[in-house]
Design a protein around this motif. Structure first.
Motif, PDB file in Angstrom:
ATOM      1  N   GLN A   1       0.805  -1.215   0.000  1.00 27.40           N
ATOM      2  CA  GLN A   1       0.000   0.000   0.000  1.00 27.40           C
ATOM      3  C   GLN A   1       0.842   1.271   0.000  1.00 27.40           C
ATOM      4  OE1 GLN A   1      -3.345  -0.010  -0.251  1.00 27.40           O
ATOM      5  NE2 GLN A   1      -3.385  -2.239  -0.252  1.00 27.40           N
ATOM      6  N   HIS A   2       2.085   1.209  -0.487  1.00 27.96           N
ATOM      7  CA  HIS A   2       2.942   2.394  -0.641  1.00 27.96           C
ATOM      8  C   HIS A   2       3.159   2.626  -2.133  1.00 27.96           C
ATOM      9  CE1 HIS A   2       3.810   2.431   3.594  1.00 27.96           C
ATOM     10  NE2 HIS A   2       4.242   1.175   3.542  1.00 27.96           N
ATOM     11  N   LEU A   3       2.205   3.096  -2.832  1.00 28.14           N
ATOM     12  CA  LEU A   3       2.254   3.191  -4.283  1.00 28.14           C
ATOM     13  C   LEU A   3       2.986   4.424  -4.786  1.00 28.14           C
ATOM     14  CD1 LEU A   3      -1.377   2.100  -5.156  1.00 28.14           C
ATOM     15  CD2 LEU A   3       0.680   0.755  -5.315  1.00 28.14           C
ATOM     16  N   ASP A   4       2.860   5.547  -4.174  1.00 29.50           N
ATOM     17  CA  ASP A   4       3.327   6.809  -4.733  1.00 29.50           C
ATOM     18  C   ASP A   4       4.810   6.825  -5.105  1.00 29.50           C
ATOM     19  OD1 ASP A   4       1.316   8.415  -5.238  1.00 29.50           O
ATOM     20  OD2 ASP A   4       1.377   9.532  -3.359  1.00 29.50           O
ATOM     21  N   GLY A   5       5.717   6.735  -4.152  1.00 27.04           N
ATOM     22  CA  GLY A   5       7.156   6.901  -4.389  1.00 27.04           C
ATOM     23  C   GLY A   5       7.742   5.809  -5.259  1.00 27.04           C
ATOM     24  N   ASN A   6       7.406   4.585  -4.958  1.00 23.84           N
ATOM     25  CA  ASN A   6       7.975   3.464  -5.724  1.00 23.84           C
ATOM     26  C   ASN A   6       7.501   3.477  -7.171  1.00 23.84           C
ATOM     27  OD1 ASN A   6       9.260   2.560  -3.444  1.00 23.84           O
ATOM     28  ND2 ASN A   6       7.658   1.110  -2.883  1.00 23.84           N
ATOM     29  N   ILE A   7       6.241   3.740  -7.384  1.00 21.87           N
ATOM     30  CA  ILE A   7       5.701   3.738  -8.742  1.00 21.87           C
ATOM     31  C   ILE A   7       6.280   4.901  -9.531  1.00 21.87           C
ATOM     32  CG2 ILE A   7       3.592   4.040 -10.118  1.00 21.87           C
ATOM     33  CD1 ILE A   7       2.130   2.486  -7.927  1.00 21.87           C
ATOM     34  N   THR A   8       6.382   6.061  -8.914  1.00 19.93           N
ATOM     35  CA  THR A   8       6.942   7.231  -9.599  1.00 19.93           C
ATOM     36  C   THR A   8       8.375   6.963 -10.039  1.00 19.93           C
ATOM     37  OG1 THR A   8       5.545   8.647  -8.237  1.00 19.93           O
ATOM     38  CG2 THR A   8       7.376   9.693  -9.367  1.00 19.93           C
ATOM     39  N   ARG A   9       9.183   6.371  -9.157  1.00 18.37           N
ATOM     40  CA  ARG A   9      10.561   6.041  -9.521  1.00 18.37           C
ATOM     41  C   ARG A   9      10.612   4.997 -10.646  1.00 18.37           C
ATOM     42  NH1 ARG A   9      11.481   6.572  -3.942  1.00 18.37           N
ATOM     43  NH2 ARG A   9      11.132   4.370  -3.620  1.00 18.37           N
ATOM     44  N   ALA A  10       9.778   3.988 -10.605  1.00 12.47           N
ATOM     45  CA  ALA A  10       9.770   2.941 -11.643  1.00 12.47           C
ATOM     46  C   ALA A  10       9.367   3.522 -12.995  1.00 12.47           C
ATOM     47  CB  ALA A  10       8.823   1.805 -11.246  1.00 12.47           C
ATOM     48  N   ILE A  11       8.364   4.392 -12.986  1.00 17.90           N
ATOM     49  CA  ILE A  11       7.922   5.011 -14.241  1.00 17.90           C
ATOM     50  C   ILE A  11       9.011   5.937 -14.770  1.00 17.90           C
ATOM     51  CG2 ILE A  11       6.263   6.628 -15.244  1.00 17.90           C
ATOM     52  CD1 ILE A  11       4.137   5.349 -13.425  1.00 17.90           C
ATOM     53  N   ALA A  12       9.632   6.725 -13.893  1.00 19.56           N
ATOM     54  CA  ALA A  12      10.716   7.623 -14.312  1.00 19.56           C
ATOM     55  C   ALA A  12      11.885   6.817 -14.891  1.00 19.56           C
ATOM     56  CB  ALA A  12      11.185   8.472 -13.136  1.00 19.56           C
ATOM     57  N   SER A  13      12.208   5.694 -14.265  1.00 21.66           N
ATOM     58  CA  SER A  13      13.290   4.842 -14.751  1.00 21.66           C
ATOM     59  C   SER A  13      12.959   4.293 -16.142  1.00 21.66           C
ATOM     60  CB  SER A  13      13.526   3.687 -13.767  1.00 21.66           C
ATOM     61  OG  SER A  13      14.458   2.777 -14.301  1.00 21.66           O
TER      62      SER A  13
END
Length: 157
Positions: free
Chosen positions: A122-134
């Motif tokens: 349930q911690h979607l924001d930071g991890n998803i943003t980094r994965a998409i940016a990568s």
């Protein structure tokens, strides 16, 4: 004795023309043989010369044929070298596209794993943003590199 001398003189008078005739006939026969031998030698030389000329003409024709065949082989080798170069370039491009494809699949797999872990935690924001940016960074870098390589390949042609 005078009579013997007379007989010898008479005999020599008749024998002289015969001796001259025999000697002349022998000389003429010898000259004819020499002439015939000379003609035979000339015929043999002419025949050898003709055979030599024919042999030279045949060799010249064979050399020309071999030269033409070598030129044909040379042209074929050059065409094959050009084809080989094209195939090597195509294989290089295919290899690069396979590497890019594998890296792209890896980046997508990381994004999916990040999404799955984020959903789990349930911690979607930071991890998803980094994965998409990568993923976007990878796409931008790869596409820029491919565009430059294609431009370079087109300018080389």
């Amino acid at each position: 004795m005078d009579q013997a001398l007379e007989w010898a003189k008479t005999l020599l008078t008749f024998a002289s023309p015969i001796a001259v005739l025999i000697v002349s006939a022998n000389i003429e026969r010898r000259q004819r043989k020499e002439t015939d031998a000379k003609e035979e030698r000339q015929k043999a030389e002419a025949k050898r010369d003709e055979e030599t000329k024919k042999l030279i003409a045949d060799l010249t024709a064979d050399i020309k044929t071999i030269k033409d065949q070598l030129e044909s082989v040379n042209e074929t080798i050059q065409a094959l070298q050009g084809y080989d170069k094209t195939v090597k370039e195509d294989l290089h491009n295919f290899s690069q596209s396979q590497q890019i494809n594998a890296q792209y699949v890896h980046e997508l797999a990381e994004l999916v794993m990040t999404l799955a872990e984020g959903m789990r935690d349930q911690h979607l924001d930071g991890n998803i943003t980094r994965a998409i940016a990568s993923l976007r960074s990878f796409e931008h870098t790869t596409l820029t590199k491919l565009t430059q390589q294609m431009a370079k390949a087109n300018s080389d042609d």
